[in-house]
Design a protein around this motif. Structure first.
Motif, mmCIF file in Angstrom:
data_model
loop_
_atom_site.group_PDB
_atom_site.id
_atom_site.type_symbol
_atom_site.label_atom_id
_atom_site.label_comp_id
_atom_site.label_asym_id
_atom_site.label_seq_id
_atom_site.Cartn_x
_atom_site.Cartn_y
_atom_site.Cartn_z
ATOM 1 N N TRP A 1 2.974 7.557 3.428
ATOM 2 C CA TRP A 1 1.628 7.105 3.090
ATOM 3 C C TRP A 1 0.833 8.147 2.302
ATOM 4 O O TRP A 1 -0.306 7.878 1.912
ATOM 5 N N ALA B 1 6.458 2.450 2.312
ATOM 6 C CA ALA B 1 5.049 2.416 2.701
ATOM 7 C C ALA B 1 4.309 1.394 1.844
ATOM 8 O O ALA B 1 4.008 1.638 0.675
ATOM 9 N N LEU C 1 -2.042 4.909 10.011
ATOM 10 C CA LEU C 1 -0.872 5.130 9.164
ATOM 11 C C LEU C 1 -0.236 6.473 9.510
ATOM 12 O O LEU C 1 -0.910 7.507 9.493
#
Length: 337
Positions: free
Chosen positions: A306, A275, A301
Motif C-alpha cells: 500500500w 494492493a 491498510l
C-alpha cells in the motif's frame, strides 16, 4: 504496519549475552545465543572435549569468550555440512593456533548445504534461531521461539527476533538459487505455530457490543504471518478478531463484513501488484445494520504493497504497536456514518 522487515518500529538493541563478566556465560545463555539446546552443548563436551574452561563454586558451567568462539566455529562448520567430529577437531585447532589457519578445502557435503546467514546488527537470539533453522533443527527452533515469546512478549518477539531472521532467510534464498527454500519453509511454519500458540481462542460476539476486528489478505496475497502476529497481539489485548487468512476473494470480503459487522477490517498486501485501492474502498463502503442506523467498518491498510497509495479515509499505521493501539481504541468507537 507498512513493512514486515526488521525496522517495523522495533528499537534495535546491541547484542546481549546475558550473565557475562569475569565468570562467563551460563550454559542456557550460550545455548540461546548459538541456537542449540543445553543438552547438545553437554553432548559436545562429552564426545569432543569442547566444554567450558571455568566452573564456579557450585560446579555450574561458565563459558568464556574463547569457549564460545570454538562453539561458534563448530556450529558454522556443521551448518555447512561438515560432520560434527571433524568440525569439532577443526574448531579446536583453530582456537589453539597462534595465527588464523589456512583456508580449508570444503568437502562435498559442505558444498551441498547453505552457509551461515548474514544478519547484521540484531539480537543474539536471531543468530541462534538462524543457525538452528539452517540445520533444520525443528525442536531447537521451536524452543527458541517459545523462549522469545515468553521473555519479550509477542510484539517484541515478532519485531526483534522473528522478522529479522525471516528476512535474512528470505534475502539469502533470493540470492542463492533457492538453496534456502527448505529453511524458509521450516522457519515460517514454526513462527506461525508460536504465534498461534500465544493467541487466545476467539471470543464469542453478539448483541450491541462492537464487532470483532476482521483480518484478511487481499486476493492473490499469501503472506499471512504479519496478520497472525497482529491477531496474537490483539488477542492479548482482549480485542475479538476473525482471521480469514490468505487470498480472500473480493466477494467473500464484502459478504463477511455484512455478516460480522466488524469494528475494523485489516487488509494485508505484501506486493503493490495485489494492493487494490478500489477493493479497499469497496470494503470501506460496505454497510450492515437496520435502515436508518447503517454502519461501515474502519479499513486499516497493512503491508508494503500500500506504500504511496492515497487511501483517503483509511488508516495505514507504520508499526505493529501503532496498529494495535488504533485497533484497540477503535474497537469501542464504531459508529453510524
Amino acid at each position: 504496519m507498512d513493512r514486515t522487515d526488521d525496522d517495523l518500529g522495533a528499537e534495535h538493541h546491541p547484542p546481549a549475552d546475558g550473565p557475562h563478566g569475569a565468570s562467563g556465560l551460563t550454559t542456557g545463555a550460550v545455548a540461546r545465543r548459538l541456537g542449540v539446546s543445553p543438552t547438545t552443548l553437554r553432548s559436545w563436551d562429552r564426545r569432543y572435549g569442547i566444554g567450558p574452561a571455568v566452573r564456579d563454586e557450585g560446579r555450574h558451567r561458565r563459558w568464556s569468550p574463547g569457549d564460545v568462539a570454538v562453539l561458534e566455529t563448530l556450529c558454522r562448520l556443521t551448518a555447512e555440512g561438515v560432520p560434527p567430529a571433524e568440525a569439532a577437531r577443526v574448531a579446536k585447532e583453530a582456537a589453539a593456533a597462534p595465527v588464523p589457519p589456512a583456508p580449508r578445502q570444503q568437502s562435498p557435503a559442505a558444498d551441498a548445504g547453505p552457509g551461515p546467514l548474514a544478519l547484521g546488527d540484531v539480537r543474539q537470539e536471531c543468530r541462534g534461531l538462524a543457525r538452528a533453522a539452517v540445520r533444520l533443527d525443528a525442536p531447537v527452533v521451536e524452543e527458541l521461539l517459545t523462549v522469545a515469546v515468553e521473555e519479550y512478549g509477542v510484539t517484541v518477539a515478532w519485531q526483534e527476533v522473528m522478522v529479522p531472521t525471516l528476512h535474512a532467510v528470505g534475502r539469502t534464498w533470493e540470492s542463492s538459487g533457492d538453496r534456502y527454500v527448505e529453511v524458509e519453509h521450516l522457519l515460517s511454519w514454526h513462527v506461525s505455530t508460536a504465534l498461534r500458540r500465544c493467541t487466545r481462542p476467539p471470543a464469542p460476539y453478539g448483541g450491541p457490543t462492537p464487532g470483532p476486528v476482521m483480518l484478511a489478505c487481499v486476493p492473490g496475497e499469501q503472506h499471512t504471518l504479519p496478520l497472525e502476529a497482529l491477531n496474537a497481539g490483539l488477542s492479548g489485548l482482549g480485542v475479538p478478531t476473525r482471521m480469514l487468512g490468505a487470498a480472500v476473494p473480493a466477494e467473500a470480503l464484502t459478504a463477511a463484513v455484512r455478516r460480522l459487522g466488524p469494528s475494523a477490517v485489516v487488509l494485508w498486501a505484501q506486493a503493490r501488484s495485489s494492493a487494490s485501492l478500489p477493493l479497499a474502498r469497496h470494503v470501506a463502503d460496505t454497510q450492515w445494520g437496520v435502515q436508518g442506523a447503517r454502519r461501515r467498518p474502519q479499513v486499516v491498510l497493512g503491508g508494503p504493497g500500500w506504500a504511496g497509495q492515497p487511501g483517503h479515509g483509511m488508516l495505514r499505521p507504520p508499526t505493529l504497536q501503532e496498529a494495535l493501539r488504533i485497533l484497540q481504541r477503535g474497537h469501542g468507537a464504531t459508529g453510524a456514518r
